[in-house]
Motif scaffolding. Structure first.
Motif, PDB file in Angstrom:
ATOM      1  N   LEU A  13       0.823  -1.204   0.000  1.00  0.00           N
ATOM      2  CA  LEU A  13       0.000   0.000   0.000  1.00  0.00           C
ATOM      3  C   LEU A  13       0.857   1.253   0.000  1.00  0.00           C
ATOM      4  N   THR A  14       0.416   2.235  -0.759  1.00  0.00           N
ATOM      5  CA  THR A  14       1.048   3.544  -0.692  1.00  0.00           C
ATOM      6  C   THR A  14       0.455   4.294   0.491  1.00  0.00           C
ATOM      7  N   GLN A  15       1.056   5.411   0.857  1.00  0.00           N
ATOM      8  CA  GLN A  15       0.524   6.216   1.953  1.00  0.00           C
ATOM      9  C   GLN A  15      -0.880   6.704   1.614  1.00  0.00           C
ATOM     10  N   ASP A  16      -1.118   7.098   0.372  1.00  0.00           N
ATOM     11  CA  ASP A  16      -2.451   7.553  -0.034  1.00  0.00           C
ATOM     12  C   ASP A  16      -3.475   6.429   0.049  1.00  0.00           C
ATOM     13  N   ASP A  17      -3.078   5.204  -0.331  1.00  0.00           N
ATOM     14  CA  ASP A  17      -3.982   4.053  -0.215  1.00  0.00           C
ATOM     15  C   ASP A  17      -4.367   3.834   1.244  1.00  0.00           C
ATOM     16  N   PHE A  18      -3.374   3.887   2.118  1.00  0.00           N
ATOM     17  CA  PHE A  18      -3.634   3.670   3.536  1.00  0.00           C
ATOM     18  C   PHE A  18      -4.556   4.743   4.099  1.00  0.00           C
ATOM     19  N   LEU A  19      -4.338   6.002   3.722  1.00  0.00           N
ATOM     20  CA  LEU A  19      -5.167   7.103   4.208  1.00  0.00           C
ATOM     21  C   LEU A  19      -6.612   7.006   3.739  1.00  0.00           C
ATOM     22  N   SER A  20      -6.834   6.341   2.600  1.00  0.00           N
ATOM     23  CA  SER A  20      -8.192   6.253   2.069  1.00  0.00           C
ATOM     24  C   SER A  20      -9.022   5.130   2.692  1.00  0.00           C
ATOM     25  N   PHE A  21      -8.412   4.278   3.526  1.00  0.00           N
ATOM     26  CA  PHE A  21      -9.172   3.223   4.186  1.00  0.00           C
ATOM     27  C   PHE A  21     -10.308   3.816   5.005  1.00  0.00           C
ATOM     28  N   GLY A  22     -11.491   3.358   4.771  1.00  0.00           N
ATOM     29  CA  GLY A  22     -12.626   3.742   5.580  1.00  0.00           C
ATOM     30  C   GLY A  22     -13.235   5.090   5.289  1.00  0.00           C
ATOM     31  N   VAL A  23     -12.715   5.833   4.325  1.00  0.00           N
ATOM     32  CA  VAL A  23     -13.210   7.181   4.067  1.00  0.00           C
ATOM     33  C   VAL A  23     -14.706   7.179   3.779  1.00  0.00           C
ATOM     34  N   ASP A  24     -15.206   6.184   3.080  1.00  0.00           N
ATOM     35  CA  ASP A  24     -16.633   6.128   2.746  1.00  0.00           C
ATOM     36  C   ASP A  24     -17.450   5.294   3.729  1.00  0.00           C
ATOM     37  N   ASP A  25     -16.790   4.683   4.713  1.00  0.00           N
ATOM     38  CA  ASP A  25     -17.472   3.742   5.594  1.00  0.00           C
ATOM     39  C   ASP A  25     -17.495   4.133   7.063  1.00  0.00           C
ATOM     40  N   VAL A  26     -16.524   4.917   7.484  1.00  0.00           N
ATOM     41  CA  VAL A  26     -16.336   5.203   8.900  1.00  0.00           C
ATOM     42  C   VAL A  26     -16.233   6.704   9.112  1.00  0.00           C
ATOM     43  N   ALA A  27     -16.828   7.185  10.189  1.00  0.00           N
ATOM     44  CA  ALA A  27     -16.633   8.561  10.631  1.00  0.00           C
ATOM     45  C   ALA A  27     -16.249   8.520  12.102  1.00  0.00           C
ATOM     46  N   TYR A  28     -15.267   9.314  12.464  1.00  0.00           N
ATOM     47  CA  TYR A  28     -14.803   9.355  13.838  1.00  0.00           C
ATOM     48  C   TYR A  28     -15.534  10.459  14.589  1.00  0.00           C
ATOM     49  N   VAL A  29     -16.007  10.132  15.771  1.00  0.00           N
ATOM     50  CA  VAL A  29     -16.763  11.053  16.610  1.00  0.00           C
ATOM     51  C   VAL A  29     -15.926  11.304  17.865  1.00  0.00           C
ATOM     52  N   ARG A  30     -15.644  12.599  18.126  1.00  0.00           N
ATOM     53  CA  ARG A  30     -14.821  12.927  19.294  1.00  0.00           C
ATOM     54  C   ARG A  30     -15.162  14.323  19.796  1.00  0.00           C
ATOM     55  N   PRO A  31     -14.815  14.620  21.048  1.00  0.00           N
ATOM     56  CA  PRO A  31     -15.051  15.970  21.561  1.00  0.00           C
ATOM     57  C   PRO A  31     -14.334  17.000  20.684  1.00  0.00           C
ATOM     58  N   PHE A  32     -15.014  18.115  20.463  1.00  0.00           N
ATOM     59  CA  PHE A  32     -14.448  19.183  19.648  1.00  0.00           C
ATOM     60  C   PHE A  32     -14.973  20.500  20.199  1.00  0.00           C
ATOM     61  N   GLN A  33     -14.071  21.288  20.756  1.00  0.00           N
ATOM     62  CA  GLN A  33     -14.433  22.532  21.432  1.00  0.00           C
ATOM     63  C   GLN A  33     -15.493  22.220  22.491  1.00  0.00           C
ATOM     64  N   ASP A  34     -16.641  22.856  22.473  1.00  0.00           N
ATOM     65  CA  ASP A  34     -17.686  22.581  23.468  1.00  0.00           C
ATOM     66  C   ASP A  34     -18.783  21.688  22.895  1.00  0.00           C
ATOM     67  N   ALA A  35     -18.462  20.916  21.883  1.00  0.00           N
ATOM     68  CA  ALA A  35     -19.458  20.088  21.201  1.00  0.00           C
ATOM     69  C   ALA A  35     -18.827  18.746  20.843  1.00  0.00           C
ATOM     70  N   VAL A  36     -19.388  18.075  19.837  1.00  0.00           N
ATOM     71  CA  VAL A  36     -18.879  16.790  19.360  1.00  0.00           C
ATOM     72  C   VAL A  36     -18.606  16.915  17.867  1.00  0.00           C
ATOM     73  N   GLY A  37     -17.386  16.624  17.470  1.00  0.00           N
ATOM     74  CA  GLY A  37     -17.013  16.712  16.067  1.00  0.00           C
ATOM     75  C   GLY A  37     -17.143  15.378  15.367  1.00  0.00           C
TER      76      GLY A  37
END
Length: 70
Positions: A13-37
């Motif tokens: 895998l190239t670095q770009d291939d690795f970075l594209s894993f999950g782009v269409d399938d997964v979203a990360y949810v985490r605290p962001f400022q005073d909300a959830v990003g």
């Protein structure tokens, strides 16, 4: 003859291939400022929601699976 194993596939895998894993399938949810990003697998900010449950619901409504970041 070289055997094709899961590890040998990953080494190709190239670095770009690795970075594209999950782009269409997964979203990360985490605290962001005073909300959830909500962030794409590549780190791009998608949205900011008032709370965790609303953020997860929004992710699922868009055909992705929410993942938490520690």
């Amino acid at each position: 003859m070289m055997q094709n194993t899961p590890h040998s596939d990953l080494k190709q895998l190239t670095q770009d291939d690795f970075l594209s894993f999950g782009v269409d399938d997964v979203a990360y949810v985490r605290p962001f400022q005073d909300a959830v990003g909500i962030f794409a697998a590549d780190g791009t900010k998608i949205a900011v929601m008032a709370d965790f449950d609303v953020a997860c619901a929004a992710v699922r409504q868009n055909g992705m699976e929410p993942m938490t970041v520690h």
